[in-house]
Every structure is written in C-alpha cells, then in structure tokens.
Write a protein that holds these residues in place. Structure first.
Motif, PDB file in Angstrom:
ATOM      1  N   LEU A  96       0.928  -1.126   0.000  1.00 29.15           N
ATOM      2  CA  LEU A  96       0.000   0.000   0.000  1.00 29.15           C
ATOM      3  C   LEU A  96       0.970   1.178   0.000  1.00 29.15           C
ATOM      4  O   LEU A  96       1.852   1.253   0.862  1.00 29.15           O
ATOM      5  N   ILE A  97       0.835   2.071  -0.966  1.00 28.32           N
ATOM      6  CA  ILE A  97       1.791   3.162  -1.068  1.00 28.32           C
ATOM      7  C   ILE A  97       1.107   4.517  -1.007  1.00 28.32           C
ATOM      8  O   ILE A  97       0.179   4.790  -1.780  1.00 28.32           O
ATOM      9  N   CYS A  98       1.567   5.358  -0.100  1.00 31.03           N
ATOM     10  CA  CYS A  98       0.975   6.688   0.030  1.00 31.03           C
ATOM     11  C   CYS A  98       1.605   7.623  -0.992  1.00 31.03           C
ATOM     12  O   CYS A  98       2.821   7.785  -1.036  1.00 31.03           O
ATOM     13  N   LEU A  99       0.756   8.223  -1.807  1.00 29.65           N
ATOM     14  CA  LEU A  99       1.242   9.108  -2.858  1.00 29.65           C
ATOM     15  C   LEU A  99       1.735  10.439  -2.304  1.00 29.65           C
ATOM     16  O   LEU A  99       2.436  11.176  -2.980  1.00 29.65           O
ATOM     17  N   LYS A 115       4.920   6.725   2.334  1.00 28.54           N
ATOM     18  CA  LYS A 115       4.856   5.602   3.261  1.00 28.54           C
ATOM     19  C   LYS A 115       4.438   4.312   2.552  1.00 28.54           C
ATOM     20  O   LYS A 115       3.579   4.334   1.671  1.00 28.54           O
ATOM     21  N   VAL A 166       3.214   0.328   3.214  1.00 28.88           N
ATOM     22  CA  VAL A 166       2.760  -0.702   4.151  1.00 28.88           C
ATOM     23  C   VAL A 166       2.702  -2.009   3.376  1.00 28.88           C
ATOM     24  O   VAL A 166       2.116  -2.072   2.299  1.00 28.88           O
ATOM     25  N   PHE A 170       1.666  -5.956   2.830  1.00 30.55           N
ATOM     26  CA  PHE A 170       0.601  -6.849   3.262  1.00 30.55           C
ATOM     27  C   PHE A 170       0.637  -8.102   2.404  1.00 30.55           C
ATOM     28  O   PHE A 170       1.363  -8.185   1.410  1.00 30.55           O
ATOM     29  N   LYS A 220       3.534  -8.688  -8.477  1.00 31.32           N
ATOM     30  CA  LYS A 220       3.726  -7.395  -7.861  1.00 31.32           C
ATOM     31  C   LYS A 220       2.354  -6.745  -7.767  1.00 31.32           C
ATOM     32  O   LYS A 220       1.655  -6.618  -8.763  1.00 31.32           O
ATOM     33  N   LEU A 221       1.964  -6.406  -6.576  1.00 30.11           N
ATOM     34  CA  LEU A 221       0.666  -5.759  -6.400  1.00 30.11           C
ATOM     35  C   LEU A 221       0.872  -4.496  -5.582  1.00 30.11           C
ATOM     36  O   LEU A 221       1.408  -4.544  -4.476  1.00 30.11           O
ATOM     37  N   GLU A 222       0.492  -3.381  -6.150  1.00 23.56           N
ATOM     38  CA  GLU A 222       0.656  -2.118  -5.438  1.00 23.56           C
ATOM     39  C   GLU A 222      -0.633  -1.320  -5.470  1.00 23.56           C
ATOM     40  O   GLU A 222      -1.244  -1.158  -6.524  1.00 23.56           O
ATOM     41  N   LEU A 223      -1.028  -0.853  -4.303  1.00 26.84           N
ATOM     42  CA  LEU A 223      -2.240  -0.037  -4.206  1.00 26.84           C
ATOM     43  C   LEU A 223      -1.785   1.376  -3.872  1.00 26.84           C
ATOM     44  O   LEU A 223      -1.029   1.580  -2.923  1.00 26.84           O
ATOM     45  N   TYR A 224      -2.206   2.342  -4.677  1.00 23.79           N
ATOM     46  CA  TYR A 224      -1.778   3.719  -4.485  1.00 23.79           C
ATOM     47  C   TYR A 224      -2.888   4.593  -3.930  1.00 23.79           C
ATOM     48  O   TYR A 224      -4.023   4.513  -4.391  1.00 23.79           O
ATOM     49  N   GLY A 225      -2.532   5.399  -2.980  1.00 16.24           N
ATOM     50  CA  GLY A 225      -3.534   6.303  -2.429  1.00 16.24           C
ATOM     51  C   GLY A 225      -2.942   7.179  -1.355  1.00 16.24           C
ATOM     52  O   GLY A 225      -1.764   7.520  -1.415  1.00 16.24           O
ATOM     53  N   HIS A 226      -3.759   7.521  -0.387  1.00 15.71           N
ATOM     54  CA  HIS A 226      -3.288   8.374   0.689  1.00 15.71           C
ATOM     55  C   HIS A 226      -3.425   7.603   1.992  1.00 15.71           C
ATOM     56  O   HIS A 226      -4.431   6.939   2.220  1.00 15.71           O
ATOM     57  N   CYS A 227      -2.398   7.696   2.815  1.00 17.63           N
ATOM     58  CA  CYS A 227      -2.431   6.955   4.078  1.00 17.63           C
ATOM     59  C   CYS A 227      -3.236   7.735   5.107  1.00 17.63           C
ATOM     60  O   CYS A 227      -3.520   8.910   4.905  1.00 17.63           O
TER      61      CYS A 227
END
Lengths: 162, 162
Positions: free
Chosen positions: B96-99, B103, B105, B107, B131-138
């Motif tokens: 999980l990547i904060c844009l 940051k 995380v 999982f 490879k799995l990446e979810l982008y958003g805001h933490c």
DNA sequence: TTCAATGCAAATCTTTTGCAATGGG
DNA sequence: CCCATTGCAAAAGATTTGCATTGAA
C-alpha cells in the motif's frame, strides 16, 4: 475519486495552494484525452503540437503533480516508461507479463479488486489506483524454457531489460 | 520454481546454453544471501568486496539473466531502483503506497494470490512472481488532502518522484 | 580452439535541477 | 507586487553498448 476533469484539476490546484497555468491545463488535457500507456516522450510531443513552447521539464513536473493526486501513475513495461490514466472506464490495470518474450496480456478481476479494497480499508488508506502484475512465461515461451539456448536472439545481449 | 540455489542456477545456464562463470556465480550468490530491496548499486558494492574486478555491466547483465527466469525482479519505490529476491520465505510482494508521504505498508493476502493463480492458469501462463501495489493516501495524509498546500516541502519541488 | 562473457569506457536514456525570466493571484 | 512556475540548458543518474581481451566448454 470520480472522473478526472479540467475543473476538478483546477480545484485540486487551488486546494493545494498551487497555481493554475496555461501549461498545466494543456498538459492535463492532452494527457486525459490520450489513451493509456502513453510515454513521457509521447505526451511531450502531443503537448508540443498544441503549444510548441512548453518544455520537457514542465511535463515532468506536471506529471508529478498528477501522480501525487493519483491521477497518473507510471510503470515500466519492458524497457520503456508508460503512463496510464486513472480510473477511466475500460482501463485494465492488471497484467500477465512474459519474462522471455515480453508479451503482455491484460485482465481484470472484480474479485481481486474487492479484496484489495478490503485490505486498504482495514489499513485506513484511501486508494486511487492499483497495479497488479504477474510475471512468468507465456504459453508460447514455456517450450523455450529447456534447451532453448541456441536459437538466435535479437541484437540485444539478452531478451529483456531488467 | 522452488527455492533458488547455486546448483539450480548452474543448471539453468546449461539448459539455456549459457556459460557458468566465476562472476555470474559470485553475483548470484551475493544476491541470494542479501535481503530483498537491494539496489543495483548495493549489489555491485557487495559483489565488489568479494571480487574487486567485477564490472558494473556484468552485474546488470547477470541481473537480466535472473530476471528472465523470474529469480529477480525490479521495481521502483519512489525514486530508487530496488531488487528483490524471488519466492523467499516471508517476502511480501504487496504494498500500500501513500502518494503524498511515500509511506509503504506491506501486506499479504492468500485469497488474492489464489485468484491470481487462477487467472494465470486460465491463460496458460507459468507464473514465478507478482507485484501488487495499491496507491492512495495513508491515514496520516488524508487530512492534508484539502488546504494543505502551504506547509513546507522538502528540497525537491514536489513530494514524490513520478 | 571457439565464441560467449567480461571489463572498461563511452554512449544513451531518463529524470532532475539551477537560474533568470515570466506571469498568476 | 510577490513568489510560484516556466524554459532552457546543464547536471545527474541509470542502463546499455562497442570492442579488445579473457576464459569456459
């Protein structure tokens, strides 16, 4: 995060205390009008056709801005950088990639996306986009796994870029 | 694909008609002994400690070789290239990547991996890695979404690399 | 012996930055 | 006006490649 639109971009800029310039609007518009998998170079060229005085650096800077908001994201396919538009209907963000020939098959799985949302929610993240890539060998290349070392390869020393 | 090992690498080379050299073995060994998220530069430095005459180009060429077999894969986290070892126990390939703040995380979701395998099987692919990446805001950055444009940012013009 | 692999340096690409000029709010 | 933004060119990185030499099979 609804659909991306000019006015919405304008609003985002204001919210972040950034200025809305001719260049930014132009770049965003061209980017949104283009399909996905657009390289920085291609975006630059298209923007340039509408406004020849826009610089490469500005394209990069604006792209960063969009990336921070989740409206654009970058990825490398083989050896070139490609961009793709966020959340637009019909976009596929999931790929099966062959490590030997580079073939890319797109797919979509609602079930997987559901699970992704669940994970994100549990962590308190607000997700705008995702990227899922499965790496391996495609049906056509599986036979090449064994004893395939003698066939001619292209000009590059290895078939695939790191 | 089982666990990566020296003999197995040797076998792979033979199968593809490639030569097993001191350099290749050294690079692969160091790579496997190191944890994940190793940059090319770091790998080069470590290999160099054991054998100072190995060149940067050889490291790249060997990494390509490993990538083709699914034993190494590259990804960019923010602005630096990182490598990670394939399939080793405890590795997380999902993020999980904060844009906004960058940051990350990690999982893991068994359910998602199951579905991935199903998709791959259906397409006839043999998958080695994903490879799995979810982008958003933490959670910490969500409050910054609105009106957060005035706080000081680092030296770079924007918080995140494209 | 033969030709793939290596090391090095130069060449390519991609992306970022310094800075003076420009222009949005 | 003030300071963020831009364009340009230079800088910085990252990766690849040409070529003579070395070394595995």
């Amino acid at each position: 995060m609804g659909k991306f639109s000019g006015p919405q971009f304008h609003r985002l800029l204001r919210e972040r205390g950034l200025k809305s310039t001719r260049q930014r609007e132009q770049i965003v518009r061209v980017f949104m009008e283009s399909g996905s998998h657009l390289s920085v170079e291609e975006l630059y060229q298209r923007v340039r056709q509408k406004d020849p005085r826009i610089g490469y650096a500005t394209v990069y800077r604006t792209l960063k801005l969009m990336a921070e908001s989740g409206w654009a994201s970058s990825r490398r396919f083989r050896d070139r950088l490609a961009l793709f538009e966020h959340q637009s209907a019909g976009e596929h963000h999931d790929h099966l990639i062959c490590l030997l020939c580079g073939k890319i098959v797109e797919f979509e799985s609602e079930r997987i996306e559901e699970l992704q949302s669940r994970v994100a929610r549990r962590q308190g993240f607000r997700i705008f986009d995702h990227k899922l890539e499965l790496y391996g060998h495609c049906p056509a290349c599986i036979p090449k796994e064994k004893g395939g070392g003698s066939e001619k390869r292209g000009k590059s020393e290895h078939g695939k870029t790191l």
